[in-house]
Design a protein around this motif. Structure first.
Motif, PDB file in Angstrom:
ATOM      1  N   ILE A 120       0.851  -1.201   0.000  1.00  0.00           N
ATOM      2  CA  ILE A 120       0.000   0.000   0.000  1.00  0.00           C
ATOM      3  C   ILE A 120       0.886   1.251   0.000  1.00  0.00           C
ATOM      4  O   ILE A 120       1.834   1.333   0.772  1.00  0.00           O
ATOM      5  CB  ILE A 120      -0.894   0.034   1.259  1.00  0.00           C
ATOM      6  N   VAL A 121       0.569   2.207  -0.877  1.00  0.00           N
ATOM      7  CA  VAL A 121       1.227   3.516  -0.874  1.00  0.00           C
ATOM      8  C   VAL A 121       0.143   4.583  -0.817  1.00  0.00           C
ATOM      9  O   VAL A 121      -0.899   4.439  -1.464  1.00  0.00           O
ATOM     10  CB  VAL A 121       2.010   3.789  -2.171  1.00  0.00           C
ATOM     11  N   SER A 122       0.384   5.636  -0.050  1.00  0.00           N
ATOM     12  CA  SER A 122      -0.575   6.743  -0.018  1.00  0.00           C
ATOM     13  C   SER A 122       0.171   8.066   0.146  1.00  0.00           C
ATOM     14  O   SER A 122       1.376   8.069   0.360  1.00  0.00           O
ATOM     15  CB  SER A 122      -1.576   6.535   1.124  1.00  0.00           C
ATOM     16  N   ARG A 123      -0.572   9.159   0.047  1.00  0.00           N
ATOM     17  CA  ARG A 123       0.019  10.461   0.340  1.00  0.00           C
ATOM     18  C   ARG A 123       0.228  10.540   1.858  1.00  0.00           C
ATOM     19  O   ARG A 123      -0.478   9.861   2.612  1.00  0.00           O
ATOM     20  CB  ARG A 123      -0.900  11.595  -0.143  1.00  0.00           C
ATOM     21  N   ASN A 182       0.531  -1.895  -5.314  1.00  0.00           N
ATOM     22  CA  ASN A 182       1.346  -2.340  -6.433  1.00  0.00           C
ATOM     23  C   ASN A 182       2.543  -3.098  -5.876  1.00  0.00           C
ATOM     24  O   ASN A 182       2.742  -3.165  -4.662  1.00  0.00           O
ATOM     25  CB  ASN A 182       1.768  -1.094  -7.234  1.00  0.00           C
ATOM     26  N   GLU A 183       3.346  -3.661  -6.781  1.00  0.00           N
ATOM     27  CA  GLU A 183       4.569  -4.397  -6.437  1.00  0.00           C
ATOM     28  C   GLU A 183       5.407  -3.660  -5.377  1.00  0.00           C
ATOM     29  O   GLU A 183       5.692  -2.473  -5.516  1.00  0.00           O
ATOM     30  CB  GLU A 183       5.353  -4.596  -7.742  1.00  0.00           C
ATOM     31  N   LYS A 184       5.775  -4.415  -4.358  1.00  0.00           N
ATOM     32  CA  LYS A 184       6.501  -3.851  -3.209  1.00  0.00           C
ATOM     33  C   LYS A 184       7.742  -3.039  -3.613  1.00  0.00           C
ATOM     34  O   LYS A 184       7.888  -1.881  -3.225  1.00  0.00           O
ATOM     35  CB  LYS A 184       6.914  -5.009  -2.296  1.00  0.00           C
ATOM     36  N   PHE A 185       8.607  -3.629  -4.419  1.00  0.00           N
ATOM     37  CA  PHE A 185       9.877  -2.951  -4.729  1.00  0.00           C
ATOM     38  C   PHE A 185       9.671  -1.776  -5.684  1.00  0.00           C
ATOM     39  O   PHE A 185      10.371  -0.774  -5.609  1.00  0.00           O
ATOM     40  CB  PHE A 185      10.896  -3.945  -5.292  1.00  0.00           C
ATOM     41  N   TYR A 186       8.701  -1.908  -6.585  1.00  0.00           N
ATOM     42  CA  TYR A 186       8.374  -0.800  -7.478  1.00  0.00           C
ATOM     43  C   TYR A 186       7.899   0.391  -6.638  1.00  0.00           C
ATOM     44  O   TYR A 186       8.336   1.532  -6.828  1.00  0.00           O
ATOM     45  CB  TYR A 186       7.278  -1.225  -8.461  1.00  0.00           C
ATOM     46  N   ASN A 187       7.011   0.127  -5.688  1.00  0.00           N
ATOM     47  CA  ASN A 187       6.465   1.200  -4.864  1.00  0.00           C
ATOM     48  C   ASN A 187       7.510   1.822  -3.945  1.00  0.00           C
ATOM     49  O   ASN A 187       7.521   3.035  -3.739  1.00  0.00           O
ATOM     50  CB  ASN A 187       5.292   0.676  -4.035  1.00  0.00           C
ATOM     51  N   LEU A 188       8.401   0.987  -3.379  1.00  0.00           N
ATOM     52  CA  LEU A 188       9.439   1.534  -2.501  1.00  0.00           C
ATOM     53  C   LEU A 188      10.322   2.510  -3.282  1.00  0.00           C
ATOM     54  O   LEU A 188      10.709   3.565  -2.782  1.00  0.00           O
ATOM     55  CB  LEU A 188      10.263   0.407  -1.880  1.00  0.00           C
ATOM     56  N   ALA A 190       9.361   4.231  -5.905  1.00  0.00           N
ATOM     57  CA  ALA A 190       8.553   5.429  -6.184  1.00  0.00           C
ATOM     58  C   ALA A 190       8.492   6.335  -4.962  1.00  0.00           C
ATOM     59  O   ALA A 190       8.551   7.568  -5.081  1.00  0.00           O
ATOM     60  CB  ALA A 190       7.144   5.017  -6.607  1.00  0.00           C
ATOM     61  N   ILE A 191       8.394   5.732  -3.774  1.00  0.00           N
ATOM     62  CA  ILE A 191       8.337   6.526  -2.542  1.00  0.00           C
ATOM     63  C   ILE A 191       9.654   7.271  -2.339  1.00  0.00           C
ATOM     64  O   ILE A 191       9.679   8.450  -1.995  1.00  0.00           O
ATOM     65  CB  ILE A 191       8.036   5.606  -1.332  1.00  0.00           C
ATOM     66  N   LYS A 192      10.741   6.560  -2.609  1.00  0.00           N
ATOM     67  CA  LYS A 192      12.069   7.156  -2.466  1.00  0.00           C
ATOM     68  C   LYS A 192      12.219   8.360  -3.415  1.00  0.00           C
ATOM     69  O   LYS A 192      12.780   9.394  -3.050  1.00  0.00           O
ATOM     70  CB  LYS A 192      13.131   6.103  -2.802  1.00  0.00           C
ATOM     71  N   ALA A 193      11.681   8.194  -4.625  1.00  0.00           N
ATOM     72  CA  ALA A 193      11.786   9.263  -5.618  1.00  0.00           C
ATOM     73  C   ALA A 193      10.854  10.440  -5.299  1.00  0.00           C
ATOM     74  O   ALA A 193      11.010  11.521  -5.857  1.00  0.00           O
ATOM     75  CB  ALA A 193      11.471   8.704  -7.004  1.00  0.00           C
ATOM     76  N   ASN A 194       9.875  10.232  -4.409  1.00  0.00           N
ATOM     77  CA  ASN A 194       8.916  11.299  -4.050  1.00  0.00           C
ATOM     78  C   ASN A 194       8.906  11.535  -2.552  1.00  0.00           C
ATOM     79  O   ASN A 194       7.851  11.612  -1.923  1.00  0.00           O
ATOM     80  CB  ASN A 194       7.512  10.919  -4.510  1.00  0.00           C
ATOM     81  N   LYS A 195      10.104  11.619  -1.997  1.00  0.00           N
ATOM     82  CA  LYS A 195      10.254  11.798  -0.540  1.00  0.00           C
ATOM     83  C   LYS A 195       9.457  12.998  -0.042  1.00  0.00           C
ATOM     84  O   LYS A 195       9.416  14.030  -0.673  1.00  0.00           O
ATOM     85  CB  LYS A 195      11.742  12.029  -0.218  1.00  0.00           C
ATOM     86  N   GLN A 199       4.016   7.805   1.218  1.00  0.00           N
ATOM     87  CA  GLN A 199       4.452   6.941   2.318  1.00  0.00           C
ATOM     88  C   GLN A 199       4.068   5.485   2.033  1.00  0.00           C
ATOM     89  O   GLN A 199       3.110   5.207   1.325  1.00  0.00           O
ATOM     90  CB  GLN A 199       3.789   7.393   3.626  1.00  0.00           C
ATOM     91  N   ALA A 200       4.835   4.571   2.624  1.00  0.00           N
ATOM     92  CA  ALA A 200       4.542   3.142   2.477  1.00  0.00           C
ATOM     93  C   ALA A 200       3.593   2.709   3.571  1.00  0.00           C
ATOM     94  O   ALA A 200       3.712   3.141   4.721  1.00  0.00           O
ATOM     95  CB  ALA A 200       5.824   2.338   2.565  1.00  0.00           C
ATOM     96  N   GLY A 201       2.621   1.865   3.202  1.00  0.00           N
ATOM     97  CA  GLY A 201       1.764   1.233   4.192  1.00  0.00           C
ATOM     98  C   GLY A 201       2.133  -0.237   4.311  1.00  0.00           C
ATOM     99  O   GLY A 201       3.277  -0.623   4.054  1.00  0.00           O
TER     100      GLY A 201
END
Ligand code: ARG
Length: 252
Positions: A120-123, A182-188, A190-195, A199-201
């Motif tokens: 899970i990823v959210s704002r 979405n895929e765990k590593f893909y999302n991680l 993306a989160i890193k690129a949009n610090k 955020q990761a859930g």
């Protein structure tokens, strides 16, 4: 046209329609294995300029090398990969497919080449757990296991599908949906690129990921499984996994 001619024409049309997948001996003799992927899935397969890269790209090339053939890669939309495989447009699909009973009816899967899941990823401030997602809208890529899992856990009305993962993330950033699964590593990544924005859930579900051959192509399946077992033993897999993920992603 007489009856015999008609019958033989019909027979050749049927034979055309059910062209045989290339068995391993034929691929080996040709020197080239055709591998299809959806190369917009960093860090698994993606483009940097005109060059394909990624963990699955490197792994596929390592398998081909182990088998003594050259890998030729084709980029396709995710939801056309297994259909194209069954139309004999390529020999092998390596595109992070979760091994599901439904897909197993259509194609044959190799032993899993990694294990992962839907994250899970959210704002910042948004939903982080499965329980938080109740009554919310969730974006993901069409044709994926994430669609089925979101439906199963949250119901049909929760899902918004997008042609690509990038589009699903854009919908989240624009506030059109409450979360992305979405895929765990893909999302991680993306989160890193949009610090500071995303955020990761929790991990909503886990899955085993495999490579697909046309149903019944057992000679190719055996060759691929054999090569995978070898690179998993001789350190090639471990090195690749460390370099992309900082950990070993094989199924435990
Ligand atoms: N693991 C998910 C599935 O099995 C998503 C795979 C998406 N892969 C891709 N290359 N876009 O459906």
């Amino acid at each position: 046209m007489n009856r015999t001619a008609r019958a033989s024409l019909l027979f050749s049309l049927l034979a055309l329609g059910s062209a045989q997948a290339r068995p391993w001996q034929e691929i080996k003799a040709s020197g080239v294995i055709k591998i299809a992927t959806n190369a917009e899935f960093k860090p698994f397969t993606y483009y940097e300029g005109n060059t394909m890269k990624g963990f699955e790209y490197d792994l596929g090339n390592a398998l081909a090398k182990q088998l003594g053939v050259k890998a030729e890669w084709v980029n396709q939309p995710f939801d056309s990969l297994l259909i194209g495989l069954n139309q004999d447009r390529f020999d092998l699909v390596i595109s992070s497919h979760g091994i599901t009973p439904e897909r197993q009816k259509a194609v044959d899967f190799s032993h899993p080449h990694y294990c992962s899941g839907g994250l899970i990823v959210s704002r910042i401030g948004g939903p982080k757990t499965g329980a938080d997602l109740k009554g919310k809208t969730v974006a993901t890529q069409i044709g994926t296991t994430y669609v089925d899992q979101i439906r199963k856990i949250l119901g049909d009305r929760a899902v918004r599908t997008y042609p690509s993962n990038a589009a699903a993330l854009q919908a989240l950033q624009a506030g059109r949906v409450d979360a992305v699964v979405n895929e765990k590593f893909y999302n991680l990544a993306a989160i890193k690129a949009n610090k500071g924005q995303l955020q990761a859930g929790d991990l909503l579900f886990q899955e085993r990921i495999g490579m697909a051959v046309k149903k019944g192509n057992t000679s190719l399946l055996q060759a691929v499984n054999g090569a995978l077992a070898t690179v998993m033993k001789n350190g090639v897999y471990a090195k690749l996994s460390q370099s992309y993920f900082g950990q070993d992603v094989r199924c435990k």
